[in-house]
Design a protein around this motif. Sequence first.
Motif, PDB file in Angstrom:
ATOM      1  N   PRO A 138      -7.346  19.444  -2.761  1.00 21.95           N
ATOM      2  CA  PRO A 138      -8.357  19.591  -2.600  1.00 21.95           C
ATOM      3  C   PRO A 138      -8.897  18.375  -1.627  1.00 21.95           C
ATOM      4  O   PRO A 138      -8.565  17.230  -2.000  1.00 21.95           O
ATOM      5  CB  PRO A 138      -9.514  19.235  -3.796  1.00 21.95           C
ATOM      6  N   GLY A 139      -9.538  18.685  -0.384  1.00 21.05           N
ATOM      7  CA  GLY A 139      -9.804  17.529   0.350  1.00 21.05           C
ATOM      8  C   GLY A 139      -8.533  17.421   1.529  1.00 21.05           C
ATOM      9  O   GLY A 139      -8.662  16.321   2.301  1.00 21.05           O
ATOM     10  N   GLY A 163      -7.323  13.731   1.604  1.00 19.70           N
ATOM     11  CA  GLY A 163      -7.834  13.854   0.067  1.00 19.70           C
ATOM     12  C   GLY A 163      -6.657  13.445  -0.771  1.00 19.70           C
ATOM     13  O   GLY A 163      -6.766  12.667  -1.798  1.00 19.70           O
ATOM     14  N   PHE A 164      -5.629  13.658  -0.516  1.00 24.15           N
ATOM     15  CA  PHE A 164      -4.216  13.527  -1.185  1.00 24.15           C
ATOM     16  C   PHE A 164      -3.880  11.890  -1.043  1.00 24.15           C
ATOM     17  O   PHE A 164      -3.494  11.267  -2.009  1.00 24.15           O
ATOM     18  CB  PHE A 164      -3.067  14.321  -1.069  1.00 24.15           C
ATOM     19  N   THR A 165      -3.950  11.576   0.096  1.00 23.13           N
ATOM     20  CA  THR A 165      -3.641  10.287   0.458  1.00 23.13           C
ATOM     21  C   THR A 165      -4.571   9.470  -0.402  1.00 23.13           C
ATOM     22  O   THR A 165      -4.006   8.460  -0.936  1.00 23.13           O
ATOM     23  CB  THR A 165      -3.710   9.833   1.941  1.00 23.13           C
ATOM     24  N   ASN A 166      -5.799   9.663  -0.410  1.00 19.54           N
ATOM     25  CA  ASN A 166      -6.834   8.745  -0.873  1.00 19.54           C
ATOM     26  C   ASN A 166      -6.626   8.898  -2.537  1.00 19.54           C
ATOM     27  O   ASN A 166      -6.530   7.729  -3.446  1.00 19.54           O
ATOM     28  CB  ASN A 166      -8.068   9.116  -0.863  1.00 19.54           C
ATOM     29  N   PHE A 167      -6.289   9.966  -3.145  1.00 22.17           N
ATOM     30  CA  PHE A 167      -5.843  10.049  -4.368  1.00 22.17           C
ATOM     31  C   PHE A 167      -4.672   9.256  -4.863  1.00 22.17           C
ATOM     32  O   PHE A 167      -4.607   8.388  -5.805  1.00 22.17           O
ATOM     33  CB  PHE A 167      -5.133  11.606  -4.912  1.00 22.17           C
ATOM     34  N   VAL A 219       6.815  10.219  -0.909  1.00 27.28           N
ATOM     35  CA  VAL A 219       5.863   9.149  -1.324  1.00 27.28           C
ATOM     36  C   VAL A 219       6.515   7.876  -0.739  1.00 27.28           C
ATOM     37  O   VAL A 219       7.611   7.699  -1.369  1.00 27.28           O
ATOM     38  CB  VAL A 219       5.474   9.347  -2.621  1.00 27.28           C
ATOM     39  N   VAL A 220       6.019   7.419  -0.065  1.00 31.22           N
ATOM     40  CA  VAL A 220       6.464   6.019   0.439  1.00 31.22           C
ATOM     41  C   VAL A 220       5.786   4.684   0.066  1.00 31.22           C
ATOM     42  O   VAL A 220       4.403   4.794   0.250  1.00 31.22           O
ATOM     43  CB  VAL A 220       6.432   5.826   2.141  1.00 31.22           C
ATOM     44  N   LEU A 272       1.010  -1.249  -0.044  1.00 30.85           N
ATOM     45  CA  LEU A 272      -0.052   0.138  -0.146  1.00 30.85           C
ATOM     46  C   LEU A 272       0.871   1.171   0.045  1.00 30.85           C
ATOM     47  O   LEU A 272       2.199   1.476   0.633  1.00 30.85           O
ATOM     48  CB  LEU A 272      -1.023   0.070   1.297  1.00 30.85           C
ATOM     49  N   ILE A 273       0.587   2.177  -0.726  1.00 27.96           N
ATOM     50  CA  ILE A 273       1.210   3.515  -0.430  1.00 27.96           C
ATOM     51  C   ILE A 273       0.657   4.255   0.464  1.00 27.96           C
ATOM     52  O   ILE A 273      -0.322   4.528   0.740  1.00 27.96           O
ATOM     53  CB  ILE A 273       0.961   4.098  -1.920  1.00 27.96           C
ATOM     54  N   THR A 274       1.764   4.808   1.084  1.00 28.58           N
ATOM     55  CA  THR A 274       1.392   5.917   2.121  1.00 28.58           C
ATOM     56  C   THR A 274       2.032   7.243   1.927  1.00 28.58           C
ATOM     57  O   THR A 274       3.001   7.119   1.030  1.00 28.58           O
ATOM     58  CB  THR A 274       1.580   5.425   3.306  1.00 28.58           C
TER      59      THR A 274
END
Length: 142
Positions: free
Chosen positions: A56-57, A61-65, A139-140, A5-7
């Motif tokens: 936005p968010g 929001g950025f994590t979900n994107f 980005v990890v 998973l990207i975090t």
Amino acid sequence: MNTKLITIIATAAFALSAYSADAQTTPAKSPKVAEVTLSQTRDVYTSSVEVLPHFPGGVEGFTNFLKQNINNKKAEAPGRVNITFVVEKDGSLSDVHAIGRNTESKAAEEAIRVIKLSPKWEPGKQNGQPVRVQYTVPVVFK
């Protein structure tokens, strides 16, 4: 659950070390050069601004994107990639590239590809006006 998973490492709503709360500086330029060759549309703030640009968010929001758009199979191994870009006055992103270690990795290529897909951000502001701001996000990949 997928182990790759990207975090996103987000600190204080993306207030990374390049942005210090106590120093409000403007782009460095020579007064003579500024009069002749630089226009305000080309200036880029690289330290702090009154209002930082944001996705936005927000952080969530950025994590979900990122989670929705990253193809984890393209990253060859776990690791961290630092991506820098300029948030333009209209919220679009330009000059997207990796910095530091892992700049030539498959993970860097994937992170850059996804950042370029990003919707427009809310631009940074200085004196109530939108300004160009250089921004860096780590980005990890796990």
